[in-house]
Design a protein around this motif. Sequence first.
Motif, PDB file in Angstrom:
ATOM      1  N   PHE A  30       2.875  -3.367  -9.988  1.00  0.00           N
ATOM      2  CA  PHE A  30       2.059  -4.061  -9.000  1.00  0.00           C
ATOM      3  C   PHE A  30       2.145  -3.320  -7.674  1.00  0.00           C
ATOM      4  N   GLU A  31       0.999  -3.121  -7.045  1.00  0.00           N
ATOM      5  CA  GLU A  31       0.951  -2.440  -5.754  1.00  0.00           C
ATOM      6  C   GLU A  31       0.564  -3.439  -4.666  1.00  0.00           C
ATOM      7  N   PHE A  32       1.262  -3.381  -3.564  1.00  0.00           N
ATOM      8  CA  PHE A  32       1.051  -4.275  -2.430  1.00  0.00           C
ATOM      9  C   PHE A  32       0.580  -3.469  -1.223  1.00  0.00           C
ATOM     10  N   ASP A  33       0.205  -4.171  -0.179  1.00  0.00           N
ATOM     11  CA  ASP A  33      -0.255  -3.491   1.037  1.00  0.00           C
ATOM     12  C   ASP A  33       0.853  -2.744   1.749  1.00  0.00           C
ATOM     13  N   ASN A  34       2.085  -3.250   1.636  1.00  0.00           N
ATOM     14  CA  ASN A  34       3.205  -2.645   2.355  1.00  0.00           C
ATOM     15  C   ASN A  34       4.526  -3.085   1.727  1.00  0.00           C
ATOM     16  N   PHE A  35       5.624  -2.524   2.220  1.00  0.00           N
ATOM     17  CA  PHE A  35       6.955  -2.834   1.702  1.00  0.00           C
ATOM     18  C   PHE A  35       7.291  -4.306   1.878  1.00  0.00           C
ATOM     19  N   LYS A  36       6.968  -4.865   3.023  1.00  0.00           N
ATOM     20  CA  LYS A  36       7.299  -6.267   3.307  1.00  0.00           C
ATOM     21  C   LYS A  36       6.665  -7.202   2.279  1.00  0.00           C
ATOM     22  N   ASP A  37       5.411  -6.986   1.943  1.00  0.00           N
ATOM     23  CA  ASP A  37       4.738  -7.831   0.957  1.00  0.00           C
ATOM     24  C   ASP A  37       5.356  -7.660  -0.436  1.00  0.00           C
ATOM     25  N   CYS A  38       5.716  -6.441  -0.758  1.00  0.00           N
ATOM     26  CA  CYS A  38       6.353  -6.175  -2.045  1.00  0.00           C
ATOM     27  C   CYS A  38       7.700  -6.884  -2.131  1.00  0.00           C
ATOM     28  N   PHE A  39       8.497  -6.732  -1.109  1.00  0.00           N
ATOM     29  CA  PHE A  39       9.826  -7.343  -1.104  1.00  0.00           C
ATOM     30  C   PHE A  39       9.723  -8.862  -1.081  1.00  0.00           C
ATOM     31  N   SER A  40       8.753  -9.387  -0.387  1.00  0.00           N
ATOM     32  CA  SER A  40       8.525 -10.833  -0.357  1.00  0.00           C
ATOM     33  C   SER A  40       8.214 -11.360  -1.757  1.00  0.00           C
ATOM     34  N   ALA A  41       7.368 -10.661  -2.489  1.00  0.00           N
ATOM     35  CA  ALA A  41       7.048 -11.062  -3.860  1.00  0.00           C
ATOM     36  C   ALA A  41       8.300 -11.010  -4.732  1.00  0.00           C
ATOM     37  N   MET A  42       9.107  -9.983  -4.569  1.00  0.00           N
ATOM     38  CA  MET A  42      10.343  -9.878  -5.340  1.00  0.00           C
ATOM     39  C   MET A  42      11.260 -11.062  -5.049  1.00  0.00           C
ATOM     40  N   SER A  43      11.338 -11.464  -3.802  1.00  0.00           N
ATOM     41  CA  SER A  43      12.178 -12.604  -3.441  1.00  0.00           C
ATOM     42  C   SER A  43      11.687 -13.886  -4.105  1.00  0.00           C
ATOM     43  N   ARG A  44      10.375 -14.090  -4.115  1.00  0.00           N
ATOM     44  CA  ARG A  44       9.818 -15.283  -4.755  1.00  0.00           C
ATOM     45  C   ARG A  44       9.999 -15.244  -6.267  1.00  0.00           C
ATOM     46  N   ILE A  45       9.848 -14.067  -6.858  1.00  0.00           N
ATOM     47  CA  ILE A  45      10.065 -13.918  -8.292  1.00  0.00           C
ATOM     48  C   ILE A  45      11.516 -14.237  -8.647  1.00  0.00           C
ATOM     49  N   ALA A  46      12.443 -13.850  -7.787  1.00  0.00           N
ATOM     50  CA  ALA A  46      13.863 -14.076  -8.050  1.00  0.00           C
ATOM     51  C   ALA A  46      14.174 -15.555  -8.270  1.00  0.00           C
ATOM     52  N   PHE A  47      13.485 -16.436  -7.563  1.00  0.00           N
ATOM     53  CA  PHE A  47      13.716 -17.871  -7.748  1.00  0.00           C
ATOM     54  C   PHE A  47      13.312 -18.308  -9.156  1.00  0.00           C
ATOM     55  N   ASP A  48      12.177 -17.812  -9.658  1.00  0.00           N
ATOM     56  CA  ASP A  48      11.758 -18.142 -11.024  1.00  0.00           C
ATOM     57  C   ASP A  48      12.712 -17.534 -12.045  1.00  0.00           C
ATOM     58  N   CYS A  49      13.209 -16.346 -11.768  1.00  0.00           N
ATOM     59  CA  CYS A  49      14.180 -15.724 -12.669  1.00  0.00           C
ATOM     60  C   CYS A  49      15.419 -16.600 -12.818  1.00  0.00           C
ATOM     61  N   GLU A  50      15.898 -17.115 -11.711  1.00  0.00           N
ATOM     62  CA  GLU A  50      17.072 -17.992 -11.757  1.00  0.00           C
ATOM     63  C   GLU A  50      16.764 -19.283 -12.494  1.00  0.00           C
ATOM     64  N   THR A  51      15.598 -19.863 -12.238  1.00  0.00           N
ATOM     65  CA  THR A  51      15.205 -21.100 -12.912  1.00  0.00           C
ATOM     66  C   THR A  51      15.137 -20.895 -14.422  1.00  0.00           C
ATOM     67  N   LEU A  52      14.566 -19.771 -14.843  1.00  0.00           N
ATOM     68  CA  LEU A  52      14.424 -19.480 -16.270  1.00  0.00           C
ATOM     69  C   LEU A  52      15.680 -18.844 -16.871  1.00  0.00           C
TER      70      LEU A  52
END
Length: 98
Positions: A30-52
């Motif tokens: 997945f490509e994002f506009d910038n590093f901040k958006d990419c890292f933000s998505a990773m942080s949100r994904i991490a919550f689902d990873c923990e839940t699952l």
Amino acid sequence: MSKLTEDEIQKKLLRFPEWHYQDNAIHAEFEFDNFKDCFSAMSRIAFDCETLNHHPNWSNTYNVLNISLTTHDAGGVTHKDFKLAEAIDAIVIPEEDA
């Protein structure tokens, strides 16, 4: 959880156009506009990873996120990987379309 056959994986991938099967895992980039958006998505994904209780092999370089999913205990791709891929798509794909 049992490992899916390659035919089952390919059939499930029809619902996941961003993902492909290779080397006993499903992968997406997945490509994002910038590093901040990419890292933000990773942080949100991490919550689902923990839940699952399922964690990806992933890396990011600046604005690109590479993800590989496999269930190590089963020795390959399982329904658990597709459940996480679905959660990841729900986070990432709307951002790409914005």
